[in-house]
Design an enzyme around this catalytic site. Structure first.
Site, PDB file in Angstrom:
ATOM      1  N   ARG A 266      24.474  45.374  40.630  1.00  0.00           N
ATOM      2  CA  ARG A 266      25.777  45.558  41.266  1.00  0.00           C
ATOM      3  C   ARG A 266      26.248  47.001  41.085  1.00  0.00           C
ATOM      4  NH1 ARG A 266      28.919  39.896  39.554  1.00  0.00           N
ATOM      5  NH2 ARG A 266      27.237  38.528  40.288  1.00  0.00           N
ATOM      6  N   ARG A 281      30.029  45.343  31.554  1.00  0.00           N
ATOM      7  CA  ARG A 281      30.014  45.543  33.005  1.00  0.00           C
ATOM      8  C   ARG A 281      28.922  46.563  33.336  1.00  0.00           C
ATOM      9  NH1 ARG A 281      33.909  43.880  36.384  1.00  0.00           N
ATOM     10  NH2 ARG A 281      35.326  43.594  34.638  1.00  0.00           N
ATOM     11  N   GLU A 353      35.446  36.522  30.935  1.00  0.00           N
ATOM     12  CA  GLU A 353      34.658  35.683  31.842  1.00  0.00           C
ATOM     13  C   GLU A 353      33.170  35.737  31.505  1.00  0.00           C
ATOM     14  OE1 GLU A 353      32.811  35.813  36.268  1.00  0.00           O
ATOM     15  OE2 GLU A 353      34.594  37.039  35.908  1.00  0.00           O
ATOM     16  N   SER A 356      31.409  31.803  36.522  1.00  0.00           N
ATOM     17  CA  SER A 356      32.278  31.327  37.601  1.00  0.00           C
ATOM     18  C   SER A 356      31.533  30.237  38.344  1.00  0.00           C
ATOM     19  CB  SER A 356      32.627  32.450  38.580  1.00  0.00           C
ATOM     20  OG  SER A 356      33.582  33.326  38.039  1.00  0.00           O
ATOM     21  N   ARG A 396      26.283  38.712  28.737  1.00  0.00           N
ATOM     22  CA  ARG A 396      27.584  38.389  28.145  1.00  0.00           C
ATOM     23  C   ARG A 396      27.450  37.316  27.063  1.00  0.00           C
ATOM     24  NH1 ARG A 396      32.685  39.382  32.189  1.00  0.00           N
ATOM     25  NH2 ARG A 396      32.020  41.480  32.834  1.00  0.00           N
TER      26      ARG A 396
END
Length: 431
Positions: A266, A281, A353, A356, A396
């Site tokens: 990403r 991130r 987070e 999801s 994570r």
């Protein structure tokens, strides 16, 4: 993508859905009106083409009759008419392609309407906590993962920057093995106990595949593109969901459940200045993805099941977490409802987070032209319903394990469930 027929029949419902997602009343009105205007133009063009084709067929028959009666003048007149009609039809077919493309472009950027029970709100501040699990660890000497990793000599951000620039990490030795063990543990759990089929998909895909799951055209800036025009996957949701593209399935074969452990890529174009320290991130990270392809009536139940599968990963690792329902202003473009799982990070002293889980209805099925035959309806088809979720983000999870199971001396205790995959390493200590 939404059904233009549904938009025509329910323009007020679309406007309401867009306003719930944060669009102004004027913009919502314009969005619905533009889609209907383009469809009106497309329908009018189709009607004129049909009329022209009918007249061409009739004129062709008249030519035969005129020639049969030796009426050469009438035959010539009709042949000129047929030639004009042929030119008109060619122009009309080109216009039809343009109008189809314009309508598809307009529909492709309209987000999925949220379900009625999704909380309204502008951003993450309006998300609603659903439930919690575990007691968050809190201790005065808690360090963040990058402090622990550098202290152990097993995370190197400086060398990673020399190799690739910002937002990359070199992980080595026992921490590298711990990350690998986490991914293997998750895949084993989801395939052996949760019934998902493991897939090793391509990491590069074509435009139409990114379009099918909704990354294109709206989110191109968040993606990396190769020199030959392919896209690096931002998540395995993209290839896993598209496994059924342009196919017609049987309802008896549903649900299909897929999982994959892949690198993800990403650009993080919209996250300048956020989480710049450490590996929260990254441009490249590993993630276990869950994807379900279901019939219309089963998708809501499948959403709850998927959430439970993702939660089980954190429960077995002994990590405290909470589940929140995302509000309309915080959920993804293609989602109708999303649960986020936020894991407790003692070093940051906050929930972050880690997964999801989203139900998308037939939004992606329509973009992929993926259908199924409902039982008892042999002649009819419906678009499949799709769901996706992280089961979970491996990097994570590594962060959460490090911060949760750190010791005062800077070492990290390996959770019991990972010991069989760690080759006898029960405690990670400084090199």
């Amino acid at each position: 993508m939404l059904d233009i027929k549904w938009i025509r029949d329910n323009p007020e419902a679309l406007k309401h859905a867009l306003m719930r997602r944060g669009q102004s009343a004027d913009l919502a009105e314009a969005t619905a009106s533009e889609a209907i205007r383009l469809d009106d133009a497309r329908r009018a063009n189709i009607k004129s083409l049909q009329e022209a084709q009918e007249r061409r067929n009739a004129a062709s028959k008249e030519i035969g009759k005129a020639k049969a009666t030796k009426d050469e003048a009438r035959a010539a007149e009709l042949m000129e008419e047929v030639a004009r009609i042929k030119s008109f039809i060619q122009d009309g077919e080109a216009k039809e392609r343009e109008l189809d493309a314009a309508l598809d472009a307009a529909l492709s950027v309209i987000p999925n309407p949220p379900l009625d029970d999704v909380p309204d709100g502008p951003d993450e501040s309006a998300n609603v906590e659903h439930h919690r699990f575990g007691e968050p660890r809190q201790f005065n000497w808690a360090r963040e993962h990058f402090e622990l990793g550098e202290g152990l000599g097993m995370m190197d951000f400086e060398r990673a920057a020399k190799l690739a620039g910002a937002r990359f990490t070199v992980v080595k030795s026992h921490l590298a093995r711990l990350e690998r063990a986490l991914g293997q543990f998750m895949i084993n759990l989801h395939t052996i106990e949760h019934g998902y089929t493991e897939v090793i998909p391509p990491l590069m895909v074509r435009d139409e595949v990114m379009y099918g799951t909704g990354q294109l055209p709206k989110f191109a800036e968040d993606l990396f593109k190769t020199t030959d025009g392919r896209w690096l996957i931002p998540t395995a949701e993209v290839p896993l969901t598209n496994l059924v593209r342009e196919e017609i399935l049987e309802e008896k074969d549903l649900p299909l459940r897929f999982t994959a452990l892949t690198p993800c890529f990403r650009s993080e174009a919209g996250s300048a200045g956020r989480d710049v320290r450490g590996m929260l991130r990254q441009h490249q990270f590993n993630k276990v993805e869950l994807v379900s392809i279901t019939a219309q009536e089963k998708s809501i139940d499948e959403h709850e099941r998927m959430l439970a599968c993702a939660e089980e990963v954190l429960k077995r690792l002994g990590l405290a977490y909470r589940v929140v329902t995302l509000c309309t202003g915080d959920m993804g473009f293609g989602s109708r409802k999303t649960y986020d799982i936020e894991v407790w990070l003692p070093g940051q002293k906050k929930f972050r987070e880690i997964s999801s889980c989203s139900v998308c209805g037939d939004f992606q099925g329509r973009r992929m032209n993926a259908r199924y035959r409902p039982a008892g309806e042999p002649k009819g088809t419906r678009f499949v319903h799709t769901l996706n979720g992280s089961g979970v983000a491996v990097g994570r999870a590594l962060i959460a394990v490090m911060e949760t199971w750190q010791n005062e001396d800077g070492s990290v205790t390996v959770p019991d469930v990972l010991l069989p995959l760690m080759g006898g390493v029960a405690r990670i200590e400084k090199l």
